[in-house]
Design a protein around this motif. Structure first.
Motif, mmCIF file in Angstrom:
data_model
loop_
_atom_site.group_PDB
_atom_site.id
_atom_site.type_symbol
_atom_site.label_atom_id
_atom_site.label_comp_id
_atom_site.label_asym_id
_atom_site.label_seq_id
_atom_site.Cartn_x
_atom_site.Cartn_y
_atom_site.Cartn_z
ATOM 1 N N GLU A 84 0.826 -1.208 0.000
ATOM 2 C CA GLU A 84 0.000 0.000 0.000
ATOM 3 C C GLU A 84 0.861 1.260 0.000
ATOM 4 O OE1 GLU A 84 -3.401 2.219 2.766
ATOM 5 O OE2 GLU A 84 -2.753 0.157 3.214
ATOM 6 N N PHE A 85 1.933 1.243 0.758
ATOM 7 C CA PHE A 85 2.795 2.426 0.817
ATOM 8 C C PHE A 85 3.420 2.719 -0.543
ATOM 9 C CE2 PHE A 85 6.944 4.429 1.319
ATOM 10 C CZ PHE A 85 6.635 5.530 2.099
ATOM 11 N N THR A 87 2.462 1.836 -3.469
ATOM 12 C CA THR A 87 1.497 2.079 -4.540
ATOM 13 C C THR A 87 0.640 3.315 -4.289
ATOM 14 O OG1 THR A 87 -0.069 0.547 -3.478
ATOM 15 C CG2 THR A 87 1.388 -0.353 -5.192
ATOM 16 N N ASP A 88 0.741 3.894 -3.107
ATOM 17 C CA ASP A 88 -0.031 5.092 -2.778
ATOM 18 C C ASP A 88 0.625 6.315 -3.418
ATOM 19 O OD1 ASP A 88 -1.565 7.096 -1.748
ATOM 20 O OD2 ASP A 88 -1.258 6.568 0.357
ATOM 21 N N ASP A 90 0.420 9.372 -2.620
ATOM 22 C CA ASP A 90 0.877 10.315 -1.603
ATOM 23 C C ASP A 90 2.248 9.938 -1.035
ATOM 24 O OD1 ASP A 90 -1.461 11.748 -1.911
ATOM 25 O OD2 ASP A 90 -2.494 10.686 -0.278
ATOM 26 N N SER A 91 2.622 8.668 -1.148
ATOM 27 C CA SER A 91 3.913 8.235 -0.599
ATOM 28 C C SER A 91 5.078 8.885 -1.331
ATOM 29 C CB SER A 91 4.028 6.715 -0.669
ATOM 30 O OG SER A 91 3.010 6.099 0.099
ATOM 31 N N GLN A 277 -0.003 8.547 10.969
ATOM 32 C CA GLN A 277 -0.775 7.343 10.693
ATOM 33 C C GLN A 277 -1.238 6.649 11.970
ATOM 34 O OE1 GLN A 277 -1.903 6.342 7.823
ATOM 35 N NE2 GLN A 277 -0.831 7.882 6.600
ATOM 36 N N TYR A 287 0.086 0.090 9.682
ATOM 37 C CA TYR A 287 0.654 0.871 8.569
ATOM 38 C C TYR A 287 1.737 1.814 9.077
ATOM 39 C CZ TYR A 287 0.774 3.704 4.328
ATOM 40 O OH TYR A 287 1.177 4.372 3.193
#
Length: 317
Positions: A84-85, A87-88, A90-91, A277, A287
């Motif tokens: 998730e990190f 592919t986000d 915002d990361s 987070q 996360y």
């Protein structure tokens, strides 16, 4: 064809052999001193294991869970938090902010610290007071410094805004524009840590052999040439030490960012993202642990790279 070397009997002489390395065994003195070593080292080893390695391993385990902070239940998801990190969208912004903040604060602190150390190394009146004044911000609380600088940068009641209005200008919106918020935090962080770099550089400059400086002066070298060709190479171990310590410190910066930009408006680094987070309203402990683990991996890689490659260019003599 080269001739073969023989001895008097006609037998080819043996070539040069490498000296055998003596193997030092566990001597009686070592066995006698080993209990003393355990008594002295074991408490420190236990403390390191309990407060460094155990939390690190636990955090890595938490990063594989889908866990809401405060919940009694957690679902194992393997590498789901990491996927998730990375592919986000915002990361990428978080990583970019972290890189800009680290490069700017490390470079600014070291360059300004070197310049201040050069000035403070001269026989000036009141230099002892100046050295203490320069170093003072480093030992002050980051929370207190952040609160003071928030008042200074405030566009309505701040000191900086009042000065700019008196000069016919207007105060920038430091807290509303993400780019200016990052610049504001960088300025304060560099101001706080410049004294640390200056004091370390100053100690290294005072250890430069005087005969080298005198030889350069006799050869007709200017002050700038002497600094560039004699002093600066001898400062390379200090520069390497400061590069390593300030980089690790900048990547873990938290207090100033938390006080000056609580919502992380353009100042969300990896360290602050891990906090947001978990405690900033998302309550995503799993996360957050994954973000902290990624930060640890970056710190580890950068430290290994510096110790393996950059140290080779350091002159220790």
């Amino acid at each position: 064809m080269g001739a073969t070397v023989t001895d008097r009997t006609g037998v080819p002489a043996a070539g040069p052999t490498k000296p055998k390395r003596l193997r030092r065994g566990f001597t009686a003195r070592d066995r006698r001193d080993f209990p003393i070593f355990l008594i002295l080292a074991l408490p420190n080893i236990l403390l390191i294991m309990a407060f460094i390695y155990r939390p690190l391993i636990t955090n890595i385990y938490y990063s594989t869970l889908n866990w809401t902070l405060g919940s009694k239940y957690a679902t194992p998801i393997g590498l789901g938090n990491y996927r998730e990190f990375f592919t986000d969208p915002d990361s990428l912004g978080v990583l970019k902010t972290t890189a800009i903040f680290t490069v700017a604060t490390v470079g600014g602190s070291m360059v300004l610290g070197l310049m201040l150390a050069t000035v403070l190394n001269r026989p000036l009146r009141g230099r002892t007071l100046a050295r203490a004044t320069v170093f003072a911000p480093y030992v002050l609380s980051g929370v207190g410094i952040g609160l003071v600088w928030v008042f200074i940068f405030d566009p309505v009641v701040g000191v900086l805004g009042a000065v700019l209005r008196a000069m016919g200008g207007t105060s920038p919106e430091w807290f509303n524009k993400p780019g200016l918020s990052l610049v504001m935090v960088i300025i304060v962080y560099v101001w706080k840590n410049t004294g640390y770099c200056a004091v370390i550089y100053l100690a290294a400059m005072q250890a430069v052999p005087k005969d080298l400086l005198e030889a350069a002066s006799i050869d007709g070298a200017s002050s700038f040439r002497t600094f560039r060709s004699v002093v600066l190479p001898l400062l390379s171990p200090t520069t390497f030490f400061l590069l390593l310590t300030t980089m690790l410190s900048s990547l873990q910066a938290f207090d100033l960012i938390r006080i000056m930009t609580p919502l992380g408006n353009g100042t969300t680094t990896l360290m602050y993202d891990a906090y947001l987070q978990a405690f900033g309203g998302y309550n995503r402990a799993g996360y957050s642990a994954a973000v902290a683990t990624i930060l640890f991996a970056i710190l580890l890689v950068m430290t290994v790279v510096q110790l393996s490659f950059i140290e080779r260019k350091v002159h220790y003599a």
